[in-house]
Enzyme design. Structure first.
Site, mmCIF file in Angstrom:
data_model
loop_
_atom_site.group_PDB
_atom_site.id
_atom_site.type_symbol
_atom_site.label_atom_id
_atom_site.label_comp_id
_atom_site.label_asym_id
_atom_site.label_seq_id
_atom_site.Cartn_x
_atom_site.Cartn_y
_atom_site.Cartn_z
ATOM 1 N N HIS A 70 -19.340 -5.936 14.820
ATOM 2 C CA HIS A 70 -19.970 -5.078 13.811
ATOM 3 C C HIS A 70 -19.019 -3.968 13.353
ATOM 4 C CE1 HIS A 70 -23.304 -1.993 12.818
ATOM 5 N NE2 HIS A 70 -23.302 -2.892 11.854
ATOM 6 N N HIS B 186 -18.819 2.737 5.062
ATOM 7 C CA HIS B 186 -20.254 2.571 5.314
ATOM 8 C C HIS B 186 -21.093 3.607 4.585
ATOM 9 C CE1 HIS B 186 -24.078 3.013 7.498
ATOM 10 N NE2 HIS B 186 -23.964 1.728 7.768
HETATM 11 O O1 G3P Z 1 -24.751 -6.228 8.072
HETATM 12 C C1 G3P Z 1 -25.396 -5.888 9.257
HETATM 13 C C2 G3P Z 1 -25.379 -4.410 9.513
HETATM 14 O O2 G3P Z 1 -24.066 -3.943 9.373
HETATM 15 C C3 G3P Z 1 -26.298 -3.643 8.628
HETATM 16 O O3 G3P Z 1 -26.372 -2.290 8.937
HETATM 17 O O4 G3P Z 1 -25.932 0.061 8.429
HETATM 18 O O5 G3P Z 1 -24.521 -1.127 10.075
HETATM 19 O O6 G3P Z 1 -24.307 -1.642 7.664
HETATM 20 P P1 G3P Z 1 -25.219 -1.203 8.763
HETATM 21 MG MG MG Z 2 -22.858 -3.227 7.752
#
Ligand code: G3P
Ligand code: MG
Length: 249
Positions: free
Chosen positions: A11, A53
């Site tokens: 992630h 992000h």
């Molecule tokens: O794409 C999955 C996840 O990354 C979504 O949440 O806020 O971490 O981008 P976020």
């Molecule tokens: Mg994400």
């Protein structure tokens, strides 16, 4: 279930091991044996897709204010690593083309999460998808595009219909199947916290793979895989060992 990607997805590139959405993060994920990374992409003022992000710069960089009010060159000059640790000081905010080149070099599959700033949904979807199609031309595995913004995903489909798209939800809405069919989305990416058994059952019956974020616990991961979830996004890169996973090796 047609999920051609690995089961474990790092992630924001490197999870907890490196500053999110940086090239150092992608390298960290790769070093830990991950074969797929997720990262977030937003437009600069001059419409260059950058890994970022938040809509604002303060949390993950040395900059201030809105990402969409800075040109790519200015963003690239910011420090996106020092907030995380001194060993990452000087790590720049990367452009999508740099991230794509590194992914291809390292053999990392990618989930490009289109993360438009408010008001830039259509433009971001269009530009990111068009660029992704060029950057991954001829790749064995195309990047999986996803977005919380349905508008961005529709635009992505319009300019790069050949790239796979995943619907992305925190809580999956009741009418997701109709949207998935109209959109031609190949997967459902959703929060593990809110995933309902009936949603997973519907997806499985329809042959639509489900990928869950953000899963940092081995026991939970085991339950989700046993229930039929196809993949998970994790920040706990040091907790899982994807290289040892029979299906990911
Ligand atoms: O794409 C999955 C996840 O990354 C979504 O949440 O806020 O971490 O981008 P976020
Ligand atoms: Mg994400």
């Amino acid at each position: 279930m047609n999920w051609p990607y690995p089961r474990y997805i790092a992630h924001r590139g490197g999870g907890r091991l490196a500053p999110e959405n940086t090239l150092a993060a992608l390298r960290a994920g790769h070093r830990r044996g991950y074969r797929m990374v997720e990262f977030d992409v937003m437009l600069s003022r001059d419409e260059v897709p950058m890994l970022m992000h938040d809509e604002t710069l303060e949390r993950t960089s040395s900059g201030h204010g809105l990402v969409c009010e800075q040109d790519a060159a200015a963003l690239a000059g910011l420090d996106a690593g020092a907030w995380f640790g001194t060993e990452f000081a000087g790590e720049p905010v990367p452009r999508l083309d740099q991230a794509a080149a590194l992914c291809r070099w390292l053999g990392l599959a990618a989930n490009v999460e289109i993360k438009p700033a408010q008001g830039f949904e259509a433009l971001t979807g269009r530009i990111v998808a068009a660029q992704a199609a060029q950057l991954w031309a001829g790749a064995e595995l195309p990047p999986l595009l996803s977005s919380f913004s349905i508008v961005a995903l529709w635009e992505a489909r319009a300019v790069a219909p050949q790239l796979p798209r995943a619907l992305l939800f925190d809580e999956v809405p009741a009418d997701w199947r109709g949207l998935q069919e109209r959109m031609g989305a190949v997967a459902l990416n959703c929060s593990a916290r809110h995933l309902r058994a009936d949603t997973l059952a519907t997806a499985r019956a329809a042959g639509i793979p489900v990928a869950c974020w953000t899963v940092n616990d081995v026991a939970l991961a085991g339950q989700l895989f046993a229930a039929g979830v196809s993949a998970l996004f994790t920040d706990a890169l040091d907790v899982f060992d994807p290289a040892a996973d029979r299906r990911d090796a």
